[in-house]
Design a protein around this motif. Structure first.
Motif, PDB file in Angstrom:
ATOM      1  N   SER A 165       0.801  -1.230   0.000  1.00 17.94           N
ATOM      2  CA  SER A 165       0.000   0.000   0.000  1.00 17.94           C
ATOM      3  C   SER A 165       0.834   1.281   0.000  1.00 17.94           C
ATOM      4  O   SER A 165       0.341   2.336  -0.368  1.00 17.94           O
ATOM      5  N   ARG A 166       2.118   1.221   0.396  1.00 16.29           N
ATOM      6  CA  ARG A 166       2.921   2.435   0.489  1.00 16.29           C
ATOM      7  C   ARG A 166       3.964   2.566  -0.623  1.00 16.29           C
ATOM      8  O   ARG A 166       4.739   3.515  -0.635  1.00 16.29           O
ATOM      9  N   VAL A 167       4.047   1.578  -1.510  1.00  9.54           N
ATOM     10  CA  VAL A 167       5.077   1.629  -2.553  1.00  9.54           C
ATOM     11  C   VAL A 167       4.600   2.472  -3.735  1.00  9.54           C
ATOM     12  O   VAL A 167       3.424   2.853  -3.807  1.00  9.54           O
ATOM     13  N   SER A 168       5.509   2.769  -4.657  1.00 10.27           N
ATOM     14  CA  SER A 168       5.156   3.486  -5.882  1.00 10.27           C
ATOM     15  C   SER A 168       6.002   2.896  -7.014  1.00 10.27           C
ATOM     16  O   SER A 168       7.045   3.424  -7.368  1.00 10.27           O
ATOM     17  N   MET A 169       5.540   1.763  -7.512  1.00 15.45           N
ATOM     18  CA  MET A 169       6.337   0.975  -8.470  1.00 15.45           C
ATOM     19  C   MET A 169       5.710   1.009  -9.852  1.00 15.45           C
ATOM     20  O   MET A 169       4.506   1.186  -9.987  1.00 15.45           O
ATOM     21  N   ASN A 248      12.002   6.185  -1.820  1.00 11.67           N
ATOM     22  CA  ASN A 248      12.181   5.363  -3.014  1.00 11.67           C
ATOM     23  C   ASN A 248      10.907   4.551  -3.263  1.00 11.67           C
ATOM     24  O   ASN A 248      10.279   4.074  -2.316  1.00 11.67           O
ATOM     25  N   GLY A 249      10.548   4.398  -4.527  1.00  6.88           N
ATOM     26  CA  GLY A 249       9.300   3.727  -4.879  1.00  6.88           C
ATOM     27  C   GLY A 249       9.190   2.281  -4.453  1.00  6.88           C
ATOM     28  O   GLY A 249       8.094   1.719  -4.393  1.00  6.88           O
ATOM     29  N   PHE A 250      10.332   1.652  -4.152  1.00  2.00           N
ATOM     30  CA  PHE A 250      10.319   0.236  -3.759  1.00  2.00           C
ATOM     31  C   PHE A 250      10.231   0.044  -2.246  1.00  2.00           C
ATOM     32  O   PHE A 250      10.244  -1.086  -1.775  1.00  2.00           O
ATOM     33  N   GLU A 251      10.181   1.136  -1.496  1.00  2.00           N
ATOM     34  CA  GLU A 251      10.182   1.016  -0.039  1.00  2.00           C
ATOM     35  C   GLU A 251       8.767   0.754   0.492  1.00  2.00           C
ATOM     36  O   GLU A 251       7.848   1.538   0.260  1.00  2.00           O
ATOM     37  N   HIS A 252       8.623  -0.333   1.224  1.00  9.29           N
ATOM     38  CA  HIS A 252       7.293  -0.709   1.729  1.00  9.29           C
ATOM     39  C   HIS A 252       6.902   0.130   2.946  1.00  9.29           C
ATOM     40  O   HIS A 252       5.719   0.289   3.214  1.00  9.29           O
ATOM     41  N   ASP A 253       7.870   0.617   3.717  1.00 10.95           N
ATOM     42  CA  ASP A 253       7.594   1.556   4.818  1.00 10.95           C
ATOM     43  C   ASP A 253       8.592   2.707   4.652  1.00 10.95           C
ATOM     44  O   ASP A 253       9.671   2.716   5.259  1.00 10.95           O
ATOM     45  N   PRO A 254       8.251   3.698   3.790  1.00  8.52           N
ATOM     46  CA  PRO A 254       9.245   4.714   3.432  1.00  8.52           C
ATOM     47  C   PRO A 254       9.743   5.575   4.593  1.00  8.52           C
ATOM     48  O   PRO A 254      10.932   5.903   4.631  1.00  8.52           O
TER      49      PRO A 254
END
Ligand code: ZN
Length: 304
Positions: A165-169, A248-254
């Protein structure tokens, strides 16, 4: 300047002209950084919480292209106390659009490292560009049956039911990441050795959980004879020195990833140890300096 990268008869090709391995020592520990290739990814992955005009200006300042960016994909082999430890394994064939990576097995072979000599694997986390190489055709058959694969317990648990839910891939990535991690857990189930917060894989080789990027993301800290080096996995990206607070877009808990990044960079700057990271330009061996509120990447001189 032009560089002819094509292989003509009698002329070396790119694989011979651009080195894919770099060896160094940390006290008594042998370290080899091996390139799995490069990943071409959209630049919008660099920061989804920053003004895109600021990101574009940063790319321009760094002489990097505006839309698609090559990311390095580095893995490491460490030898200590009679053990041969592979830290991360590249992407294998898990994402067919990323054809310039997935070369780890052939590059280990070229470096004289037999897959059968690997006693341990440490996975910083279970994204496909870190575990996919173990799923590549013919790899598992060549690994020893008593291979131990170390990963944080929180990582194995996370991929049972991962939260995106928190990524941007980019499109296609979440499904490919889910699929690869599930397949990995299934195929390597009997070799998995999980740890809670820290595990000493061999003398001076310590896997240490940071969380953030993924819940079980870990770094590997090497220490021997007063020398220190940390393999940071995906805790530090190229942009993370100047802008450690960019998500970063791959971070699940940025938020947690940014906190862990700043904590590690501060520590490495204070104790002056070396840093190697997955996606920093090969071979990525560098030091970290404090620069105002942020940090500066100081590449190491190559030892020949
Ligand atoms: Zn990665």
């Amino acid at each position: 300047m032009s560089l002819d990268n094509t292989s003509h008869s009698g002329r070396p090709g790119l694989d011979e002209l651009v080195p894919s391995r770099y060896a160094l020592r940390v006290g008594e520990i042998d370290v080899l950084v091996v390139s799995d290739g490069v990943l071409g990814l959209p630049t919008r992955m660099l920061a989804h919480n920053a003004d895109q005009a600021v990101v574009a200006a940063w790319l321009d300042d760094m002489f990097r292209p505006p839309d698609m960016l090559d990311w390095a994909l580095n893995a490491v082999v460490v030898r200590s106390g009679g053990r041969t430890i592979l830290i991360d394994a590249g992407i294998g064939g898990e994402f067919p659009d990323l054809r310039r990576a997935g070369k780890l097995a052939q590059r280990l072979e070229a470096a004289g490292i037999d897959l059968a000599s690997v006693t341990d694997v440490v996975l910083t986390h279970m994204h496909m560009d870190h575990c996919g190489g173990l799923l590549a055709d013919g790899v598992k058959e060549r690994l020893r049956p008593d291979l131990r694969v170390h990963v944080a317990a929180a990582e194995a648990e996370f991929w049972e039911s991962p939260d995106f839910s928190r990524v941007s891939m980019p499109t296609g990535f979440p499904d490919a990441l889910r699929r690869t991690a599930k397949r990995f857990l299934k195929e390597y189930h009997s070799q998995l050795r999980t740890f809670e917060t820290e595990y000493e894989v061999a003398p001076g080789v310590l896997a240490s959980r940071t969380g953030g990027h993924t819940p079980g993301h870990s770094v590997v800290r090497l220490a021997s004879g007063g020398d220190r080096l940390t393999f940071a996995g995906d805790l530090v990206f190229e942009v993370g020195f100047e802008h450690p607070d960019w998500y970063n877009g791959f971070e699940h808990d940025p938020e947690e990833a940014a906190r862990a990044r700043v904590r590690l960079l501060r520590e490495l700057a204070a104790n002056r140890e070396s840093l190697v990271a997955t996606h920093l330009s090969f071979p990525s061996v560098c030091h970290v300096a404090v620069d105002g509120d942020a940090f500066r990447w100081v590449p190491a001189f190559w030892e020949h």
